[in-house]
Scaffold this motif. Sequence first.
Motif, PDB file in Angstrom:
ATOM      1  N   SER A   1      24.884  40.766  46.204  1.00  0.00           N
ATOM      2  CA  SER A   1      25.219  39.956  45.038  1.00  0.00           C
ATOM      3  C   SER A   1      26.724  39.685  44.974  1.00  0.00           C
ATOM      4  O   SER A   1      27.158  38.529  44.948  1.00  0.00           O
ATOM      5  N   LEU A   2      27.501  40.746  44.928  1.00  0.00           N
ATOM      6  CA  LEU A   2      28.964  40.686  44.851  1.00  0.00           C
ATOM      7  C   LEU A   2      29.481  39.902  43.646  1.00  0.00           C
ATOM      8  O   LEU A   2      30.655  39.523  43.594  1.00  0.00           O
ATOM      9  N   HIS A   3      28.620  39.688  42.636  1.00  0.00           N
ATOM     10  CA  HIS A   3      29.074  38.973  41.446  1.00  0.00           C
ATOM     11  C   HIS A   3      30.157  39.755  40.716  1.00  0.00           C
ATOM     12  O   HIS A   3      31.006  39.181  40.030  1.00  0.00           O
ATOM     13  N   TRP A   4      30.121  41.080  40.864  1.00  0.00           N
ATOM     14  CA  TRP A   4      31.066  41.947  40.159  1.00  0.00           C
ATOM     15  C   TRP A   4      32.494  41.801  40.672  1.00  0.00           C
ATOM     16  O   TRP A   4      33.436  42.292  40.043  1.00  0.00           O
ATOM     17  N   MET A   5      32.666  41.105  41.815  1.00  0.00           N
ATOM     18  CA  MET A   5      34.013  40.887  42.350  1.00  0.00           C
ATOM     19  C   MET A   5      34.689  39.654  41.751  1.00  0.00           C
ATOM     20  O   MET A   5      35.876  39.416  41.984  1.00  0.00           O
ATOM     21  N   ASN A   6      33.961  38.893  40.966  1.00  0.00           N
ATOM     22  CA  ASN A   6      34.511  37.693  40.335  1.00  0.00           C
ATOM     23  C   ASN A   6      35.392  38.114  39.154  1.00  0.00           C
ATOM     24  O   ASN A   6      34.915  38.729  38.192  1.00  0.00           O
ATOM     25  N   THR A   7      36.664  37.805  39.224  1.00  0.00           N
ATOM     26  CA  THR A   7      37.616  38.244  38.195  1.00  0.00           C
ATOM     27  C   THR A   7      38.025  37.115  37.244  1.00  0.00           C
ATOM     28  O   THR A   7      38.953  37.285  36.457  1.00  0.00           O
ATOM     29  N   ASP A   8      37.316  35.998  37.282  1.00  0.00           N
ATOM     30  CA  ASP A   8      37.712  34.854  36.456  1.00  0.00           C
ATOM     31  C   ASP A   8      37.756  35.205  34.962  1.00  0.00           C
ATOM     32  O   ASP A   8      38.644  34.753  34.235  1.00  0.00           O
ATOM     33  N   LYS A   9      36.792  35.982  34.508  1.00  0.00           N
ATOM     34  CA  LYS A   9      36.724  36.323  33.090  1.00  0.00           C
ATOM     35  C   LYS A   9      37.210  37.735  32.788  1.00  0.00           C
ATOM     36  O   LYS A   9      37.052  38.226  31.673  1.00  0.00           O
ATOM     37  N   ALA A  10      37.818  38.361  33.767  1.00  0.00           N
ATOM     38  CA  ALA A  10      38.324  39.725  33.596  1.00  0.00           C
ATOM     39  C   ALA A  10      39.834  39.697  33.390  1.00  0.00           C
ATOM     40  O   ALA A  10      40.512  38.726  33.733  1.00  0.00           O
ATOM     41  N   SER A  11      40.356  40.770  32.829  1.00  0.00           N
ATOM     42  CA  SER A  11      41.818  40.895  32.697  1.00  0.00           C
ATOM     43  C   SER A  11      42.357  41.565  33.956  1.00  0.00           C
ATOM     44  O   SER A  11      42.989  42.622  33.916  1.00  0.00           O
ATOM     45  N   TRP A  12      42.080  40.945  35.057  1.00  0.00           N
ATOM     46  CA  TRP A  12      42.366  41.536  36.363  1.00  0.00           C
ATOM     47  C   TRP A  12      43.833  41.334  36.751  1.00  0.00           C
ATOM     48  O   TRP A  12      44.412  40.293  36.497  1.00  0.00           O
TER      49      TRP A  12
END
Length: 373
Positions: free
Chosen positions: A32-43
Amino acid sequence: MATYESEFKQYATKWAEILDRNAERMKRGSYSLHWMNTDKASWGKRAKPSSRGLTYTDINHVPGYGLIPEKATWLNFAARGSVRDEYAAEMPIVDNYTLVNRDESWADNVVTLYEEAKARQWNATRDIPWSELERLPDDLEKATCQLCTFLTEVEFVAGDFPAKWLYRIPQDFLEVKSFLVTQLMDEARHQEVFRKRAIAGGGLLHASPGFEWALKAIIDAPTHTMGTFLLNLLGEGLVLSIFRSGEMIAKTHVDKEIFRRCLQDEARHVSYGVLELKNYLDHAPDRPAAIEEMHRFADVGEQVILTSFTEAALVEPVAILLGGGLDKIDQGMEGQGRLWKMSVEEYLQRCDRAGFSRRERCTIPLESPWGQN
């Protein structure tokens, strides 16, 4: 068993849906690797430690993590600041999260108190010099063991109350939840140390109906703020005054050490109680009405707590310890009068700091009920 199954059956469809989706993907050998998407995170906005280490205050300075909502709308287990919006439709609703308004439990000092509590934890098994406990004359030992019986009786309820409310506080108010966990640990340790002291000195003595009714009133308080007022600001405040008098009450250096260590813990709980009430009143939509409601509750609550603190099973052993023996109990009662006056004045000062003046309305007499001051 049937009840258990019926309660959990409602989740079966959702569990099956998620399980099937995950199993199907794994069968395909797909990631899946969806958890690597930082668009909506305060990354990428990294927290930096201060001189004390990496505290909640330090990480709350990072944008996206320190905004504490006035009302929690996420009634599940998702961490504040995590990417959670897009999963809202699949999230469960945790029915026990009922303290959804920040000002039902928040205090501005809660982060500082949490850090202090972690730094000042102690061990009732090894940090008290039990092997050095001195034998006391029978009257002083019985008085000490009776006082420890009282403290054993009240300390676990002081843990039961925050435990009752802990699981009702949503994850968005994690700082409060974290502090309340330290209070639970403190109270467990206090119960432990006073139980050990009594049994090491001769044994537990008498429980008391007055203590029991006061403790039940705390547990049954209708709101978290009302219960915190009874427990942390009033009840533990009066116990704090006893601990502060440890040099006069304690007859061995072991007892002095116990009181000293419990004092630092109790002071945190009282401090939280003061600022929790202040925050609640400061942010009440109708402050005058909120203050009057708290006054009406205090009118009754003070009398409940007063009942326990006039019990012979507490007053008399403390008088014997203050006087220095059963034959000096009258002198000890004079000391009790001074301790009483100090305790009530400290309570009124705490109320003043919370913006809740009880001086004109307090139902606890400033002079001791037994007439010796």
